[in-house]
Design a protein around this motif. Structure first.
Motif, mmCIF file in Angstrom:
data_model
loop_
_atom_site.group_PDB
_atom_site.id
_atom_site.type_symbol
_atom_site.label_atom_id
_atom_site.label_comp_id
_atom_site.label_asym_id
_atom_site.label_seq_id
_atom_site.Cartn_x
_atom_site.Cartn_y
_atom_site.Cartn_z
ATOM 1 N N GLY A 121 70.946 -80.235 43.661
ATOM 2 C CA GLY A 121 71.685 -79.419 42.682
ATOM 3 C C GLY A 121 72.879 -78.731 43.327
ATOM 4 O O GLY A 121 73.881 -78.462 42.667
ATOM 5 N N GLN A 122 72.761 -78.442 44.627
ATOM 6 C CA GLN A 122 73.888 -77.815 45.347
ATOM 7 C C GLN A 122 74.764 -78.876 46.000
ATOM 8 O O GLN A 122 75.547 -78.566 46.898
ATOM 9 C CB GLN A 122 73.335 -76.862 46.409
ATOM 10 N N LEU A 123 74.579 -80.118 45.567
ATOM 11 C CA LEU A 123 75.388 -81.258 46.037
ATOM 12 C C LEU A 123 75.254 -81.439 47.548
ATOM 13 O O LEU A 123 76.206 -81.784 48.222
ATOM 14 C CB LEU A 123 76.855 -81.063 45.627
ATOM 15 N N GLY A 140 79.943 -74.850 53.319
ATOM 16 C CA GLY A 140 80.188 -75.032 51.887
ATOM 17 C C GLY A 140 80.752 -76.365 51.471
ATOM 18 O O GLY A 140 81.115 -76.525 50.316
ATOM 19 N N ASN A 197 80.639 -79.893 50.096
ATOM 20 C CA ASN A 197 79.676 -80.668 49.312
ATOM 21 C C ASN A 197 79.732 -82.129 49.717
ATOM 22 O O ASN A 197 80.722 -82.603 50.264
ATOM 23 C CB ASN A 197 79.991 -80.528 47.826
ATOM 24 N N ASN A 253 82.772 -84.889 44.925
ATOM 25 C CA ASN A 253 82.587 -83.433 45.034
ATOM 26 C C ASN A 253 83.485 -82.832 46.104
ATOM 27 O O ASN A 253 83.190 -81.759 46.627
ATOM 28 C CB ASN A 253 81.124 -83.132 45.363
ATOM 29 N N ASN A 259 87.252 -81.565 47.892
ATOM 30 C CA ASN A 259 88.260 -80.573 47.504
ATOM 31 C C ASN A 259 89.613 -81.202 47.274
ATOM 32 O O ASN A 259 90.631 -80.528 47.327
ATOM 33 C CB ASN A 259 88.374 -79.512 48.597
HETATM 34 C C1 LIG Z 1 80.422 -77.265 45.994
HETATM 35 O O1 LIG Z 1 79.800 -77.400 44.751
HETATM 36 C C2 LIG Z 1 79.543 -76.182 44.132
HETATM 37 C C3 LIG Z 1 78.780 -76.500 42.880
HETATM 38 O O2 LIG Z 1 77.500 -76.939 43.204
HETATM 39 C C4 LIG Z 1 80.840 -75.494 43.853
HETATM 40 O O3 LIG Z 1 80.586 -74.241 43.254
HETATM 41 C C5 LIG Z 1 81.565 -75.273 45.150
HETATM 42 O O4 LIG Z 1 82.819 -74.704 44.911
HETATM 43 C C6 LIG Z 1 81.758 -76.588 45.870
HETATM 44 N N1 LIG Z 1 82.307 -76.331 47.160
HETATM 45 C C7 LIG Z 1 83.501 -76.776 47.515
HETATM 46 C C8 LIG Z 1 83.954 -76.427 48.885
HETATM 47 O O5 LIG Z 1 84.171 -77.469 46.756
#
Ligand SMILES: *[C@@H]1O[C@H](CO)[C@@H](O)[C@H](O)[C@H]1NC(C)=O
Ligand SMILES: *[C@@H]1O[C@H](CO)[C@@H](O)[C@H](O)[C@H]1NC(C)=O
Ligand SMILES: *[C@@H]1O[C@H](CO)[C@@H](O)[C@H](O)[C@H]1NC(C)=O
Ligand SMILES: *[C@@H]1O[C@H](CO)[C@@H](O)[C@H](O)[C@H]1NC(C)=O
Ligand SMILES: *[C@@H]1O[C@H](CO)[C@@H](O)[C@H](O)[C@H]1NC(C)=O
Ligand SMILES: *[C@@H]1O[C@H](CO)[C@@H](O)[C@H](O)[C@H]1NC(C)=O
Ligand SMILES: *[C@@H]1O[C@H](CO)[C@@H](O)[C@H](O)[C@H]1NC(C)=O
Ligand SMILES: *[C@@H]1O[C@H](CO)[C@@H](O)[C@H](O)[C@H]1NC(C)=O
Ligand SMILES: *[C@@H]1O[C@H](CO)[C@@H](O)[C@H](O)[C@H]1NC(C)=O
Length: 498
Positions: free
Chosen positions: A398-400, A422, A424, A432, A434
């Motif tokens: 769920g937190q990827l 952080g 994903n 997922n 950036n």
């Molecule tokens: C990773 O995914 C979460 C949602 O699960 C999101 O809130 C978070 O911003 C993402 N992190 C990055 C670095 O994109």
């Protein structure tokens, strides 16, 4: 009322006329009447008329107040003597009477007029007074009514305000009650929550204790059986020893062998519980397996908490103290790392060779205890480098499978080629990162792409002499730069503090 004086006046004039006519007739006939009374309603008027002398001897005696008194029977005797004089006299008297009557009339008229004016004034005054009285009484009544009305109004206002106050009080108390109810509801919820939490904890403890008890019982049973078997074997050995004691050299050799096996058995018996446990124990990771005495690298079975099935893993028991559980290996490009999210979640490849252990196992492992991560790299020139992170944890699906690293050290660059916190996980079917782009599709493999980041150990495996200028190869920026595809890599984890 106004008509009365007019009528009175008219009546009077009539009477006067009548009197005059009567006098004239009386002068001819008798002439004895002296006083006259006129009665009209309540008023009566009395007046005396002058009477002529009975028999004046001289004509000079004619006139005056007594001239009419001559109008008597005796005067009739003298008519023949002085008819002309007499006529003149009578005319004068008549004239005088007429004047007098006129005077009287004037007087009466004046009197009547003043009386009329007085009556009128009186009436006006009376009427004004009555009107005033009526007005004042009306005013009085009005003021009284007004006072009563204002009283009633005040009472109504008072009642209304009292009711309003009561309403306010009621609503206030209702509010208070509602608040109390809410608070109690919250309290109840909290208590219920605590209760259920306690219940689950107690249940968990109970099941744990039961499981422990069951395993202890099993262990005891197994130990008893083992002891029985071992003592039986000992007895057999003793017997054969005794039987063989008579024989010479052969026997001696046999004896030695037997003695050795007896000693081994005794050792086994001595360390019986440990080995039994080792056979039955559920290992969490390679470090636990190593702790129980296994010191050879290879494939072992572990049982990760929260995972229904046991997992086979490759354990490195030698490098850097051993006890490493491998989560990734690249060495000859035999396995395709171009996989989807599900594959990276469950793991793929050959444990003895190239493989990816699986994000879910790694998440479960690193969520239970503190782990460190070691990354080992090899280039095509035979150089080796490593990157180590003191703390490593992977988030849930769920937190990827969010990456969390800290405490970098190593020889593969002064800086980490992985974003520490952080990032994903992305695969070709789960973007997922950036980046507006899709890093996993551009750079291949599944990785903690940032935008797109300085590393990707799951990129395409390029053989020797094709390994440079490859952006989608196996990269670790701070080791060999951004376009160098490495020859071999390993990623492995171990609990902190070994
Ligand atoms: C990773 O995914 C979460 C949602 O699960 C999101 O809130 C978070 O911003 C993402 N992190 C990055 C670095 O994109
Ligand atoms: C008329 O009457 C007045 C009194 O009112 C009297 O003095 C007068 O003499 C009278 N005249 C004659 C002519 O009678
Ligand atoms: C006028 O008022 C007096 C008393 O104030 C009363 O006696 C009399 O009857 C009244 N007259 C009329 C015509 O109302
Ligand atoms: C008005 O009424 C009061 C009592 O209601 C009375 O005492 C007073 O005399 C009255 N005044 C007049 C002018 O009628
Ligand atoms: C209402 O009337 C009562 C007496 O009946 C009095 O005590 C109270 O002060 C009054 N309240 C108001 C708001 O006028
Ligand atoms: C001694 O050894 C031989 C051969 O191993 C055997 O046949 C023999 O029975 C043995 N002697 C005794 C007394 O057991
Ligand atoms: C493994 O352990 C055994 C004894 O327990 C020892 O003899 C052997 O040398 C060890 N091997 C390694 C590679 O440490
Ligand atoms: C790669 O290595 C594995 C394990 O060492 C081996 O089984 C496999 O045959 C190798 N493949 C190639 C293409 O070298
Ligand atoms: C493992 O399972 C327990 C309950 O069975 C749960 O509380 C815990 O969050 C799970 N851990 C992970 C990492 O899923």
């Amino acid at each position: 009322m106004l008509f009365r004086p007019a009528m009175l006046l008219g009546g009077l004039l009539l009477v006067v006329a009548a009197v005059t006519v009567a006098q004239r007739r009386g002068q001819e006939a008798s002439g004895r009447r002296r006083a006259h009374r006129v009665q009209h309603g309540q008023c009566s008027y009395t007046f005396v008329l002058p009477e002529p002398e009975p028999c004046p001897p001289e004509p000079e005696a004619f006139g005056g107040s007594n001239s009419l008194q001559r109008d008597s029977p005796a005067a009739a005797l003298n008519l023949a003597d002085w008819p002309a004089q007499r006529v003149r006299q009578l005319e004068k008297v008549l004239e005088n009477n007429t004047q007098w009557l006129q005077k009287l009339e004037r007087y009466i008229q004046m009197n009547l007029r003043s009386e009329l004016a007085q009556v009128q004034q009186h009436m006006v005054q009376n009427q004004t007074a009555t009107m005033l009285e009526l007005g004042t009484s009306l005013l009085n009544q009005t003021t009284a009514q007004t006072r009563k009305l204002t009283d009633v109004e005040a009472q109504v206002l008072n009642q209304t305000s009292r009711m309003e106050i009561q309403l306010l009080e009621t609503s206030l108390s209702t509010n208070k009650l509602e608040k109390q109810l809410l608070l109690q509801g919250h309290e109840l919820h909290r208590l219920q929550g605590r209760n259920s939490a306690l219940e689950t904890r107690v249940q968990a403890l109970e099941t744990q204790q039961q499981a422990e008890l069951a395993s202890l019982r099993g262990e005891k049973e197994r130990l008893r059986r083992l002891l029985g078997r071992q003592s039986g074997a000992l007895a057999g050995l003793e017997r054969s020893l005794r039987a063989a004691s008579g024989n010479s050299s052969l026997v001696q050799r046999e004896q030695r062998r037997l003695l050795e096996s007896v000693q081994r058995l005794v050792r086994v018996v001595a360390q019986g519980p440990a080995s039994v446990r080792a056979a039955e124990h559920v290992f969490q990771d390679c470090a636990e397996i190593q702790r129980f005495g296994a010191n050879a690298s290879g494939i072992y079975t572990i049982h990760v908490a929260n995972m229904t099935e046991p997992r086979k893993v490759f354990c490195d028991m030698e490098a850097n103290g051993g006890g490493w559980t491998l989560i990734q290996r690249r060495e000859n490009g035999s396995v395709n790392f171009q996989r989807n999210w599900r594959d990276y979640k469950q793991g793929f490849g050959d444990l003895a060779g190239e493989h990816w252990l699986g994000n879910e196992v790694v998440h479960q492992l690193t969520s239970r205890a503190a782990y460190c991560l070691r990354v080992e790299l090899q280039d095509w020139e035979g150089n080796e480098a490593y990157a180590q992170y003191e703390h490593f944890q992977l988030g849930s699906e769920g937190q990827l499978y969010r990456l969390s690293l800290s405490g970098y050290s190593g020889s593969a660059g002064r800086q980490s080629s992985l974003v520490l916190q952080g990032t994903n996980f992305s695969t070709r079917d789960a973007d997922n990162d950036n980046c507006l782009c899709k890093c996993a599709q551009m750079l291949s493999g599944g990785w903690w792409f940032d935008a797109c980041g300085l590393s990707n150990l799951n990129g395409i495996y390029y053989p020797a002499r094709h390994h440079t200028r490859k952006l989608n190869g196996i990269r670790w920026h701070y080791f060999q730069g951004p376009s160098y595809s490495l020859r071999a890599t390993r990623m492995m984890l171990r609990p902190v503090g070994i």
